[in-house]
Design a protein around this motif. Sequence first.
Motif, PDB file in Angstrom:
ATOM      1  N   ILE A  76      11.768  23.724  28.233  1.00  0.00           N
ATOM      2  CA  ILE A  76      11.914  23.050  29.391  1.00  0.00           C
ATOM      3  C   ILE A  76      10.700  22.726  30.354  1.00  0.00           C
ATOM      4  N   ILE A  77      10.813  21.646  31.006  1.00  0.00           N
ATOM      5  CA  ILE A  77       9.771  21.341  31.918  1.00  0.00           C
ATOM      6  C   ILE A  77      10.853  21.612  33.457  1.00  0.00           C
ATOM      7  N   GLY A  78      10.216  22.326  34.399  1.00  0.00           N
ATOM      8  CA  GLY A  78      11.072  22.521  35.548  1.00  0.00           C
ATOM      9  C   GLY A  78      10.134  23.427  36.537  1.00  0.00           C
ATOM     10  N   ILE A 114      15.030  28.987  37.319  1.00  0.00           N
ATOM     11  CA  ILE A 114      14.089  27.562  37.324  1.00  0.00           C
ATOM     12  C   ILE A 114      15.066  26.390  37.320  1.00  0.00           C
ATOM     13  N   SER A 115      14.682  25.359  38.087  1.00  0.00           N
ATOM     14  CA  SER A 115      15.259  24.129  38.212  1.00  0.00           C
ATOM     15  C   SER A 115      14.887  23.228  37.029  1.00  0.00           C
ATOM     16  N   VAL A 116      15.582  23.078  36.254  1.00  0.00           N
ATOM     17  CA  VAL A 116      15.163  22.308  34.982  1.00  0.00           C
ATOM     18  C   VAL A 116      14.914  20.708  35.431  1.00  0.00           C
ATOM     19  N   ASP A 117      13.898  20.176  35.189  1.00  0.00           N
ATOM     20  CA  ASP A 117      13.534  18.629  35.290  1.00  0.00           C
ATOM     21  C   ASP A 117      13.940  17.810  34.093  1.00  0.00           C
ATOM     22  N   GLU A 118      13.680  18.437  33.000  1.00  0.00           N
ATOM     23  CA  GLU A 118      13.577  17.797  31.720  1.00  0.00           C
ATOM     24  C   GLU A 118      13.812  18.893  30.393  1.00  0.00           C
ATOM     25  N   TYR A 119      14.619  18.701  29.549  1.00  0.00           N
ATOM     26  CA  TYR A 119      14.761  19.508  28.178  1.00  0.00           C
ATOM     27  C   TYR A 119      13.835  18.858  27.322  1.00  0.00           C
ATOM     28  N   LEU A 120      12.910  19.449  26.543  1.00  0.00           N
ATOM     29  CA  LEU A 120      12.177  18.825  25.592  1.00  0.00           C
ATOM     30  C   LEU A 120      12.497  19.098  24.203  1.00  0.00           C
ATOM     31  N   LYS A 121      13.542  20.150  24.029  1.00  0.00           N
ATOM     32  CA  LYS A 121      14.271  20.584  23.008  1.00  0.00           C
ATOM     33  C   LYS A 121      15.604  21.139  23.088  1.00  0.00           C
ATOM     34  N   ASN A 122      16.734  20.847  22.344  1.00  0.00           N
ATOM     35  CA  ASN A 122      17.884  21.357  22.418  1.00  0.00           C
ATOM     36  C   ASN A 122      18.368  21.417  23.947  1.00  0.00           C
ATOM     37  N   PRO A 123      18.596  20.195  24.458  1.00  0.00           N
ATOM     38  CA  PRO A 123      19.100  20.083  25.758  1.00  0.00           C
ATOM     39  C   PRO A 123      20.452  20.879  26.083  1.00  0.00           C
ATOM     40  N   LEU A 124      20.565  21.323  27.259  1.00  0.00           N
ATOM     41  CA  LEU A 124      21.504  22.304  27.676  1.00  0.00           C
ATOM     42  C   LEU A 124      22.467  21.447  28.972  1.00  0.00           C
ATOM     43  N   SER A 125      23.580  21.773  29.294  1.00  0.00           N
ATOM     44  CA  SER A 125      24.253  20.970  30.405  1.00  0.00           C
ATOM     45  C   SER A 125      23.800  21.404  31.885  1.00  0.00           C
TER      46      SER A 125
END
Length: 213
Positions: A76-78, A114-125
């Motif tokens: 993730i990026i967050g 962590i507030s997620v800005d972007e999932y780079l692998k295996n996006p979660l809801s």
Amino acid sequence: MNKSIKFMIAFVGAVFLIMFGALALSGSQDGIKLANNSSQDNTKLANNDMPLYGETSASLVPLSPEELNNDSYTIIIGTVKEINPSKWNSIDGKRPDGVDSFSLENFIYTDITISVDEYLKNPLSSKEVTVRVDGGTVGNDTLEANHEPSFKTDEKVLLYLTNDLANHSKDIKPEHFKVTGCMQGKFTLTDDGKAVRRGKTVSQEELLSTIKE
């Protein structure tokens, strides 16, 4: 009074002195034993009030960016939203009764939101994830985990994350992740386009190029 009589009186006096000294010493030792036992009892009673300090470290197997990618459940990026209060890995989050040192079974952990800005692998809801690191301070007890990454509120990060399968706090809610490869799996993203971790700095573009679904 002849010399033999004087000698006998001196000898008897010496015997009495030795006996009296032995009795006094015995009584003194008994007193010390009682004092020590009393001190030990007080120590047991105050066991959980005595501050604990410990440090842990680990010899980490170096992981390449590709290995970090492959070993991670999600990436993730967050932004670090909150560093939650540290807890002991007990049900109530407090030091268990009778514990007077840290161990693999009894230790302190800290949850990072962590507030997620972007999932780079295996996006979660979820728009937030919890990352759990060993170490922290609870009351007067402190555990420093030198192999774990550190976090600051509002820090922009790229995190390689894996499911918490081996940690002794895995069954303690909330659902959470561990950083892959400990400190190796956490990068701070700077405004000038760099990705920085302890002992390593690369460009964000270079790091992103190694991440694949």
